[in-house]
Write a protein that holds these residues in place. Structure first.
Motif, PDB file in Angstrom:
ATOM      1  N   GLY A   8       0.668  -1.217  -0.609  1.00  0.00           N
ATOM      2  CA  GLY A   8       0.030   0.270   0.034  1.00  0.00           C
ATOM      3  C   GLY A   8       1.022   1.228   0.293  1.00  0.00           C
ATOM      4  N   HIS A   9       0.476   2.800  -0.070  1.00  0.00           N
ATOM      5  CA  HIS A   9       0.464   3.789  -0.351  1.00  0.00           C
ATOM      6  C   HIS A   9       1.219   3.759   1.159  1.00  0.00           C
ATOM      7  CE1 HIS A   9      -2.197   3.625  -3.055  1.00  0.00           C
ATOM      8  NE2 HIS A   9      -1.300   4.859  -4.193  1.00  0.00           N
ATOM      9  N   GLY A  10       2.368   4.779   1.440  1.00  0.00           N
ATOM     10  CA  GLY A  10       3.337   5.352   2.550  1.00  0.00           C
ATOM     11  C   GLY A  10       3.360   4.315   2.867  1.00  0.00           C
ATOM     12  N   GLY A  11       2.778   4.402   4.572  1.00  0.00           N
ATOM     13  CA  GLY A  11       3.691   3.183   5.225  1.00  0.00           C
ATOM     14  C   GLY A  11       2.246   2.858   6.013  1.00  0.00           C
ATOM     15  N   TYR A  12       1.462   1.749   4.720  1.00  0.00           N
ATOM     16  CA  TYR A  12       0.774   1.615   5.147  1.00  0.00           C
ATOM     17  C   TYR A  12       1.496  -0.396   5.557  1.00  0.00           C
ATOM     18  CZ  TYR A  12      -3.955  -1.499   4.195  1.00  0.00           C
ATOM     19  OH  TYR A  12      -5.044  -2.619   3.948  1.00  0.00           O
ATOM     20  N   ALA A  13       1.280  -0.597   4.513  1.00  0.00           N
ATOM     21  CA  ALA A  13       2.321  -1.845   5.005  1.00  0.00           C
ATOM     22  C   ALA A  13       2.826  -1.903   6.393  1.00  0.00           C
ATOM     23  CB  ALA A  13       3.542  -2.473   3.804  1.00  0.00           C
ATOM     24  N   GLU A  14       3.765  -0.637   6.788  1.00  0.00           N
ATOM     25  CA  GLU A  14       4.390  -1.107   8.253  1.00  0.00           C
ATOM     26  C   GLU A  14       3.955  -1.111   9.233  1.00  0.00           C
ATOM     27  OE1 GLU A  14       7.544  -1.357  10.373  1.00  0.00           O
ATOM     28  OE2 GLU A  14       7.855  -2.119   8.475  1.00  0.00           O
ATOM     29  N   GLY A  15       2.343   0.274   9.060  1.00  0.00           N
ATOM     30  CA  GLY A  15       1.577  -0.428   9.630  1.00  0.00           C
ATOM     31  C   GLY A  15       0.506  -1.181  10.489  1.00  0.00           C
ATOM     32  N   ILE A  16       0.415  -2.180   9.268  1.00  0.00           N
ATOM     33  CA  ILE A  16      -0.599  -3.486   9.345  1.00  0.00           C
ATOM     34  C   ILE A  16       0.898  -4.367   9.994  1.00  0.00           C
ATOM     35  CG2 ILE A  16      -1.246  -5.526   8.179  1.00  0.00           C
ATOM     36  CD1 ILE A  16      -3.054  -2.655   8.122  1.00  0.00           C
ATOM     37  N   LYS A  17       2.032  -4.738   9.690  1.00  0.00           N
ATOM     38  CA  LYS A  17       3.090  -5.165  10.427  1.00  0.00           C
ATOM     39  C   LYS A  17       3.310  -4.831  11.776  1.00  0.00           C
ATOM     40  CE  LYS A  17       8.047  -5.808   9.356  1.00  0.00           C
ATOM     41  NZ  LYS A  17       9.195  -6.107   9.445  1.00  0.00           N
ATOM     42  N   GLN A  18       3.300  -3.703  12.328  1.00  0.00           N
ATOM     43  CA  GLN A  18       3.388  -2.510  13.266  1.00  0.00           C
ATOM     44  C   GLN A  18       2.354  -3.621  14.533  1.00  0.00           C
ATOM     45  OE1 GLN A  18       4.640   0.638  13.937  1.00  0.00           O
ATOM     46  NE2 GLN A  18       6.569   0.410  12.965  1.00  0.00           N
ATOM     47  N   ASN A  19       0.643  -3.514  13.987  1.00  0.00           N
ATOM     48  CA  ASN A  19      -0.605  -3.299  14.526  1.00  0.00           C
ATOM     49  C   ASN A  19      -0.804  -4.784  14.777  1.00  0.00           C
ATOM     50  OD1 ASN A  19      -4.129  -4.267  12.970  1.00  0.00           O
ATOM     51  ND2 ASN A  19      -3.488  -2.922  14.412  1.00  0.00           N
ATOM     52  N   LEU A  20      -0.117  -6.072  13.515  1.00  0.00           N
ATOM     53  CA  LEU A  20      -0.077  -7.321  13.973  1.00  0.00           C
ATOM     54  C   LEU A  20       0.794  -7.918  14.266  1.00  0.00           C
ATOM     55  CD1 LEU A  20      -0.564  -8.581  10.365  1.00  0.00           C
ATOM     56  CD2 LEU A  20      -2.613  -8.977  12.126  1.00  0.00           C
ATOM     57  N   ASP A  21       1.842  -6.949  15.289  1.00  0.00           N
ATOM     58  CA  ASP A  21       3.076  -7.653  15.701  1.00  0.00           C
ATOM     59  C   ASP A  21       2.240  -7.596  17.424  1.00  0.00           C
ATOM     60  OD1 ASP A  21       5.775  -8.235  16.159  1.00  0.00           O
ATOM     61  OD2 ASP A  21       6.497  -6.236  16.648  1.00  0.00           O
TER      62      ASP A  21
END
Length: 128
Positions: A8-21
């Motif tokens: 995804g755009h911007g920090g979308y993927a990293e945000g999902i990663k942190q959320n799941l972690d």
């Protein structure tokens, strides 16, 4: 093996990663790619292609932030080149990502369908 690529755009993927972690730990079967301001479409395609090369002949589900946007289009093109093995979904919520983080015996297509259904059923309004 089935793999999920969050893109995804911007920090979308990293945000999902942190959320799941934080909620379920680091998912073993998920990979995360962000389209940054500095990237153009060719850069995004290189990121995706590089990751896919490491997967050998695995099934892939792309989970994109927005329907029709650049990450979705790149994922969709990969699906066209791998019919029946790659699928793309867009607009999933956290409940769906949690479900995708857990290994499943479902086919990659069934997994995509379940993620979409999970997102739909997790939507609520309070108070009703």
């Amino acid at each position: 093996m089935k793999r999920i690529v969050v893109i995804g755009h911007g920090g979308y993927a990293e945000g999902i990663k942190q959320n799941l972690d934080m909620i379920v730990g680091k998912p073993e079967n998920m990979y995360f790619i962000d389209l940054t301001r500095e990237d153009d479409l060719a850069d995004l395609e290189k990121k995706v292609d590089g990751l896919l090369e490491s997967f050998n002949d695995d099934e892939v589900l792309f989970a994109c932030d927005l329907l029709g946007a650049s990450p979705f289009r790149v994922a969709a093109m990969a699906c066209v080149n791998h019919p029946g093995k790659y699928y793309t979904v867009a607009g999933l919520n956290t409940m769906a990502f949690i479900e995708l983080s857990i290994e499943s015996d479902l086919s990659i297509e069934e997994w995509a369908d379940r993620a979409i259904e999970t997102s739909k059923t997790a939507l609520v309004k309070f108070p009703e």
